[in-house]
Design a protein around this motif. Sequence first.
Motif, PDB file in Angstrom:
ATOM      1  N   LEU A 180     -13.228  -5.554   0.856  1.00 40.91           N
ATOM      2  CA  LEU A 180     -11.772  -5.467   0.707  1.00 40.91           C
ATOM      3  C   LEU A 180     -11.407  -5.417  -0.774  1.00 40.91           C
ATOM      4  O   LEU A 180     -10.533  -4.653  -1.193  1.00 40.91           O
ATOM      5  CB  LEU A 180     -11.085  -6.640   1.400  1.00 40.91           C
ATOM      6  N   ARG A 181     -12.084  -6.236  -1.576  1.00 37.15           N
ATOM      7  CA  ARG A 181     -11.850  -6.230  -3.031  1.00 37.15           C
ATOM      8  C   ARG A 181     -12.079  -4.828  -3.592  1.00 37.15           C
ATOM      9  O   ARG A 181     -11.279  -4.319  -4.388  1.00 37.15           O
ATOM     10  CB  ARG A 181     -12.782  -7.242  -3.693  1.00 37.15           C
ATOM     11  N   SER A 182     -13.181  -4.201  -3.196  1.00 36.03           N
ATOM     12  CA  SER A 182     -13.506  -2.857  -3.666  1.00 36.03           C
ATOM     13  C   SER A 182     -12.424  -1.852  -3.275  1.00 36.03           C
ATOM     14  O   SER A 182     -12.010  -1.006  -4.083  1.00 36.03           O
ATOM     15  CB  SER A 182     -14.856  -2.436  -3.090  1.00 36.03           C
ATOM     16  N   GLN A 183     -11.932  -1.961  -2.039  1.00 28.57           N
ATOM     17  CA  GLN A 183     -10.888  -1.038  -1.562  1.00 28.57           C
ATOM     18  C   GLN A 183      -9.590  -1.219  -2.341  1.00 28.57           C
ATOM     19  O   GLN A 183      -8.922  -0.238  -2.706  1.00 28.57           O
ATOM     20  CB  GLN A 183     -10.639  -1.267  -0.067  1.00 28.57           C
ATOM     21  N   VAL A 184      -9.215  -2.474  -2.614  1.00 28.95           N
ATOM     22  CA  VAL A 184      -7.978  -2.750  -3.361  1.00 28.95           C
ATOM     23  C   VAL A 184      -8.081  -2.173  -4.775  1.00 28.95           C
ATOM     24  O   VAL A 184      -7.152  -1.525  -5.264  1.00 28.95           O
ATOM     25  CB  VAL A 184      -7.685  -4.269  -3.407  1.00 28.95           C
ATOM     26  N   VAL A 185      -9.227  -2.384  -5.432  1.00 27.40           N
ATOM     27  CA  VAL A 185      -9.405  -1.872  -6.797  1.00 27.40           C
ATOM     28  C   VAL A 185      -9.359  -0.344  -6.809  1.00 27.40           C
ATOM     29  O   VAL A 185      -8.749   0.267  -7.699  1.00 27.40           O
ATOM     30  CB  VAL A 185     -10.731  -2.391  -7.402  1.00 27.40           C
ATOM     31  N   MET A 186      -9.965   0.282  -5.799  1.00 29.33           N
ATOM     32  CA  MET A 186      -9.953   1.747  -5.742  1.00 29.33           C
ATOM     33  C   MET A 186      -8.528   2.273  -5.576  1.00 29.33           C
ATOM     34  O   MET A 186      -8.122   3.245  -6.238  1.00 29.33           O
ATOM     35  CB  MET A 186     -10.831   2.234  -4.579  1.00 29.33           C
ATOM     36  N   ARG A 187      -7.734   1.619  -4.737  1.00 27.29           N
ATOM     37  CA  ARG A 187      -6.331   2.026  -4.553  1.00 27.29           C
ATOM     38  C   ARG A 187      -5.529   1.810  -5.833  1.00 27.29           C
ATOM     39  O   ARG A 187      -4.649   2.606  -6.172  1.00 27.29           O
ATOM     40  CB  ARG A 187      -5.714   1.236  -3.396  1.00 27.29           C
ATOM     41  N   MET A 188      -5.844   0.734  -6.564  1.00 25.59           N
ATOM     42  CA  MET A 188      -5.163   0.500  -7.839  1.00 25.59           C
ATOM     43  C   MET A 188      -5.473   1.609  -8.839  1.00 25.59           C
ATOM     44  O   MET A 188      -4.586   2.084  -9.560  1.00 25.59           O
ATOM     45  CB  MET A 188      -5.574  -0.864  -8.406  1.00 25.59           C
ATOM     46  N   ARG A 189      -6.736   2.034  -8.888  1.00 25.82           N
ATOM     47  CA  ARG A 189      -7.117   3.133  -9.776  1.00 25.82           C
ATOM     48  C   ARG A 189      -6.342   4.412  -9.411  1.00 25.82           C
ATOM     49  O   ARG A 189      -5.852   5.136 -10.282  1.00 25.82           O
ATOM     50  CB  ARG A 189      -8.615   3.417  -9.678  1.00 25.82           C
TER      51      ARG A 189
END
Length: 601
Positions: free
Chosen positions: A145-154
């Motif tokens: 989930l952390r990885s997905q959130v960071v990718m969406r932020m990028r």
Amino acid sequence: SSFVARTNTCGELRSAHVGQEVTLYGWIQYQRQDLFLVLRDFQGLTQILIPQDEAHAHVKELLANAPVESVVRVTGIVCPRPPGQENPKMPTGDIEVKAETAEILNSCRKLPFEIKDFIKKSEALRMQYRYLDLRSFQLQYNLRLRSQVVMRMREYLCNLHGFVDVETPTLFKRTPGGAKEFLVPSREVGKFYSLPQSPQQFKQLLMVGGLDRYFQVARCYRDEGSRPDRQPEFTQIDIEMSFVDQAGIQRLIEGLLQYSWPEERGSIVTPFPSMTYEEALADYGTDKPDTRFGMKIVDIGDSLRRSNVQFIQNALSYPNGTVKAICIPQGMRYLKNKDLELLKVSTRSQFNQEIVEVICRPDGRLKSLLTKSLGEEEQSELIQELGMQVDDVVLLAAGEHKQVCSALGSLRLESADLLEAAGLVLRDPRTFHFLWVVDFPLFLPKEENPTELESAHHPFTAPHPSDTSLLYSDPTKVRSQHYDLVLNGSEVGGGSIRIHSAEQQRFVLEKVLKEDSEVLSHLLEALECGAPPHGGIALGLDRLISLIVDAPSIRDVIAFPKSFRGRDLMGNAPDYVTPEELEPYHIQVSWPLEEKEAKKS
């Protein structure tokens, strides 16, 4: 399953796959009576039927004797489970795979704990064997989930709003003010690098360089010692913009969080509410209020101003004196006498603040040490002002404004813990209350020497436009353009509009903070070279994700965290180095006597 030898993962097979030949790779979660086993990978579980016929005797022997947590490859046919044996709790619970061939890729020794989320393990053991703990579904979920959130932020920052992802140096020099920094020796005698507590100076210099919009998933370092739920190294979503004001940064962050918010956690409503630092302190006793529940601090000074209670009159006679209270709903029903005593002892030891309790009895009358000194009208006014109901408990404090508010703010949270432990739900972890806190003081008195000032945020924060003249006449009264983002009572972000005038920055450093501005000569020179107005913010990624997944600690959303004391229990770091390794850095270790003796023995 792209680029790998498996046909499917262990979490994706369904009834639609019945009849297909599949190849699965994973870990043996558990076995049952040599009849079947459950295979686990990052995505889920699949039941493997161990063949019982003679033709597959070698497959049976292989799988039946493989230790739990061994890594295996299984190829077989997807079959429906027999009627009545379906498992509705498993996404793959309608099917099983009848093994045709199998291979043990790596056998597993006996482990220090079982890889099951419901098995209790000490945190020290989990961290010592972190590579095993990472196999748990909860940690797998948290990190993905952390990885997905960071990718969406990028996506939001770079693709939609033109931000540039820039990596800034890890080896730098000491920054005045703020947290303590880790030192890194260099080969130059007596000279050290510092690990940056944030990329603060670099992101400002990028604005001077005309980059306009910067962001970074930044590693930051703070040598804060043993502090609960803190990490010596942590991650920030670091942001800086040119030609922006406070409202612009706030709108950006609200949009960023709305865009990257996980769907399974519901939606978040923008714009986020806002309150000033003074309002937060007065109503909640803290600069990071948890607004999911009430029990706000109430000023009852006017109601008691005519009372004959000496300690109240004493408090109100001082310039910053106040009388305030919180009302604990149904306190008599949910709290025991020992709970109330513990609350009072806690406040006395932490804040040197005395607390008086007032109880609303079943007949509606008040029970307290105060009531004999209060008339009927004053008691009625108190009940009305605090909204007291039968069985409510009021905790009252009198004294200096900030001390009283801080003490009652702490009591508010401790009381909520006690009420929830007794069965009353006040703070739903599934709800998310964001809040901006603004108009912080620019400077605060130092704890160790109240006659000196330190930055409330950091020395690069700009004064509030309305208070600029006060900076030169009475800096203690200056508000800042500093803003914090709070989520459910935790600070998840902080930022400010920066000083872009070299003259003003030099004045703050030298005249107000009494710092050596030479340390920041590079920044001051840059500000003299046409620095644009700029501002930014940093979101604490670890804290944000831990709140989203309702983790008990930020260590549960970091792959390889440090312990409470800042140690890596898995790799046993920090560790000793030999004198020969230290020699190029011109360093010698001076051992305390007891450690010298211990090393000799």
